[in-house]
Design a protein around this motif. Structure first.
Motif, PDB file in Angstrom:
ATOM      1  N   PHE A   1      22.332  -3.976  -4.830  1.00 33.75           N
ATOM      2  CA  PHE A   1      22.353  -3.909  -6.191  1.00 33.75           C
ATOM      3  C   PHE A   1      22.878  -2.511  -6.673  1.00 33.75           C
ATOM      4  O   PHE A   1      23.471  -2.367  -7.593  1.00 33.75           O
ATOM      5  CB  PHE A   1      21.029  -4.349  -6.900  1.00 33.75           C
TER       6      PHE A   1
ATOM      7  N   VAL B   1      20.000 -10.617 -12.962  1.00 31.02           N
ATOM      8  CA  VAL B   1      20.129 -10.988 -11.361  1.00 31.02           C
ATOM      9  C   VAL B   1      19.231 -10.220 -10.490  1.00 31.02           C
ATOM     10  O   VAL B   1      18.443 -10.580  -9.474  1.00 31.02           O
ATOM     11  CB  VAL B   1      21.616 -10.781 -10.977  1.00 31.02           C
TER      12      VAL B   1
ATOM     13  N   HIS C   1      28.598  -9.968 -12.352  1.00 30.83           N
ATOM     14  CA  HIS C   1      29.524  -9.036 -12.087  1.00 30.83           C
ATOM     15  C   HIS C   1      30.815  -9.363 -13.290  1.00 30.83           C
ATOM     16  O   HIS C   1      31.309  -8.613 -13.635  1.00 30.83           O
ATOM     17  CB  HIS C   1      30.329  -9.144 -10.807  1.00 30.83           C
TER      18      HIS C   1
ATOM     19  N   LEU D   1      24.860 -12.934  -8.595  1.00 33.04           N
ATOM     20  CA  LEU D   1      25.450 -11.821  -8.673  1.00 33.04           C
ATOM     21  C   LEU D   1      26.837 -11.608  -9.086  1.00 33.04           C
ATOM     22  O   LEU D   1      27.397 -10.895  -9.991  1.00 33.04           O
ATOM     23  CB  LEU D   1      25.466 -10.952  -7.353  1.00 33.04           C
TER      24      LEU D   1
ATOM     25  N   TYR E   1      28.358  -6.641  -1.704  1.00 31.45           N
ATOM     26  CA  TYR E   1      28.360  -8.168  -1.409  1.00 31.45           C
ATOM     27  C   TYR E   1      28.095  -8.222   0.159  1.00 31.45           C
ATOM     28  O   TYR E   1      27.599  -9.284   0.754  1.00 31.45           O
ATOM     29  CB  TYR E   1      29.661  -8.725  -1.739  1.00 31.45           C
TER      30      TYR E   1
END
Length: 582
Positions: A320, A433, A393, A389, A367
């Motif tokens: 993150f 998230v 994004h 996520l 990722y």
């Protein structure tokens, strides 16, 4: 201790500036402190004492002693000290930090040097700083002579100190100690007898006693966020980060000529990943996981963060931060910001093309790190986190894109609701998230609607706070104040100015600043314009409302540990702020 600050009147009409008087005579100060110690013993708190406890207790102390309300701030500090005394005095000298204000110096004779850390005493003997510093350092204390707590909190986060002894005027104690108290760091605060930021005086004899006191067996405050906060910092040290990133390294081997070029992107990215920042999103994920799994045990002062946080959730937290840092690299390019964390931005150092690529690398790294945790967290958990996520994004990119579109036009149609929508898209999904990942990995559910509303209020408030702090005198992160207004960004301040009919005047000022290349004369005029139209006041009220809404929502969270954590996050993300001065 936030009640100590000079803020607008409360809903009951009470002004804040009339409660910050320090009793002039030592006997009155001693009476208040003695009564505070007696009250602290009867309260028996093992949790962190909040404003309400301190305020009510201080009011009862003054009432019992027949003293005026103007001493309320001093009595709150006395009670806070009494509640923390057992925890502070049990910390060894070598694990304490002494914070002295620069205003104790004798400015007429002082030969000290001053830098970003603080004042470096030259040992001239012209004031009390030399003696106090020497006495503390002989015992093993770390000593900082500075205003504010950035350097202090940094040392605490890095594990160099476990307790703080600080001196400040009552007007500065909130800024100096509210966060320290809320983190659960044992502390003692000594108000200056006189203020004014120059040639101040303190209770030197009492301070000397505090410096040299060490005792065990006293009542301790057992709850602290410090172990989890330190864990959020520790995962970004080379010791922990290097092996993690090495496992994700996809760079092909090269010869002595090509290898440095092939490795350059990862090197720059990793350096930026370790540089600066509050590690807010990693902390949210780590703390949410720990508290969801272990409840209040995760908030014990002696909690073993290593045992509470398995490698899988630590890796997600790093991911993150990597994606957040990528957004900062790209954001700095788009906003043409020259500084980040007090240093030149990546594009200033390496060029725009390289900076874009570094940001892309950090996105891919984030990722990749999460995707690699299937064996530990489970494929279903990883898939759910990645899906959330990816959605966050996309929303971030939409929010940033909307801001860029507004920048490309006159923005005359910008309304407060538009500014809030942009701010929410840029910040709220990232908070959501980070919370969701900790909950999902811990296999604890919080209703999606509640989580989204909470993240929205926090995210919107965070953006309004960012707009307000762009005008703070000590905003060193980006290096320049007023950057947003000169760039015509769609901030809540600009929206309120347009709503009040000040758009033409504001644009004239910004155009003049761009034409002349000088911000020094224009920014004060913009500040005056904002004050004339009540812009800062409206933003300040909106910010307070968002903060209150977020806190109110936490009452709907069932597990008490999570409820307290969510309240802590509001208090620390949406900190109390002063109204921007004239």
């Amino acid at each position: 201790m936030s009640v100590l600050t000079g803020r607008p009147p409360t809903e009951t009409g009470e002004a804040r500036d009339d409660i910050k008087q320090v009793p002039a005579d030592s006997s009155t100060r001693a009476l208040i402190r003695a009564r505070a110690a007696f009250l602290a013993d009867s309260l028996g708190h093992t949790a962190l004492p909040g404003d309400e406890v301190l305020r009510e207790g201080a009011a009862s102390i003054l009432s019992d002693l027949g003293l005026p309300r103007e001493y309320l701030g001093f009595a709150m500090v006395a009670l806070d000290n009494a509640l923390w005394w057992g925890a502070f005095s049990a910390v060894p000298f070598g694990r304490r930090l002494l914070l002295l204000p620069k205003c104790l110096q004798n400015r007429h004779t002082c030969r000290a040097s001053i830098d970003s850390v603080g004042l470096h005493c030259a040992g001239c003997g012209g004031c009390v700083i030399q003696d106090l510093k020497a006495r503390a350092e002989d015992l093993g204390y770390h000593v900082i002579v500075a205003e504010g707590t950035s350097a202090v909190v940094e040392k605490v986060m890095e594990g160099e100190a476990d307790a703080i002894l600080g001196v400040a005027c009552l007007d500065s104690l909130e800024k100096s100690f509210e966060r320290i108290a809320d983190l659960g760091v044992p502390h003692q605060a000594l108000p200056l007898l006189t203020d004014g930021c120059q040639d101040t005086t303190a209770e030197v004899d009492l301070l000397g006693e505090l410096i040299g006191t060490h005792a065990t067996g006293g009542r301790l405050i057992e709850r602290s966020y410090l172990p989890l906060l330190r864990a959020a910092q520790t995962v970004f040290t080379p010791e922990h980060l290097t092996p993690l990133l090495g496992a994700c390294n996809q760079t092909p081997p090269g010869d002595e000529v090509s290898a440095p070029l092939l490795e350059a992107t990862q090197r720059i990215a990793c350096d930026f990943l370790q540089r600066g920042g509050k590690r807010l999103r990693p902390f949210i994920t780590l703390a949410t996981y720990a508290v969801a799994r272990s409840g209040f045990e995760a908030l014990e002062a002696g909690a073993d963060a290593e045992a509470l946080l398995p490698p899988g959730i630590r890796t997600v937290a790093v991911a993150f931060e990597a994606i957040h840092k990528a957004s900062l690299v790209h954001d700095d390019i788009e906003d043409r910001d020259p500084y980040r964390y007090g240093q030149p931005t990546i594009h200033q150092t390496y060029g725009v093309e390289t900076a874009i690529n570094v940001g892309d690398f950090l996105i891919g790294l984030g990722y990749r790190l999460i995707a690699s945790q299937g064996p530990e967290l489970g494929a279903g958990c990883v898939a759910d986190i990645l899906a959330r996520l990816a959605q966050a994004h996309l929303q971030l990119s939409s929010g940033q894109g909307a801001e860029l579109m507004w920048n490309g036009q006159a923005s005359t149609q910008l309304r407060p609701i538009h500014a809030l929508q942009i701010g929410a898209l840029k910040t709220a999904p990232a908070f959501e998230v980070a919370l969701y990942a900790g909950l999902r990995a811990a296999q604890v559910a919080v209703e999606d609607t509640l989580l989204r509303q909470y993240a929205t209020f926090v995210g919107e408030g965070f953006q309004v706070l960012n707009d307000l702090t762009d005008w703070e005198e000590d905003n060193a992160n980006k290096g320049h104040r007023g950057q947003d207004v000169l760039a015509r960004r769609p901030t809540i301040l600009r929206a309120f100015a347009l709503e009040a009919g000040a758009g033409e005047a504001l644009d004239d000022l910004v155009t003049a600043a761009r034409a002349s290349g000088s911000r020094s004369t224009v920014l004060p005029q913009v500040r005056t314009l904002y004050h004339q139209h009540g812009v800062f006041e409206k933003a300040h009220r909106l910010y307070g409302g968002l903060r209150t809404r977020a806190l109110d929502l936490t009452q709907e969270i069932g597990p008490p540990g999570l409820r307290e954590l969510f309240q802590f996050l509001v208090r620390n993300i949406l900190r109390e702020v002063r109204l921007v001065s004239d």
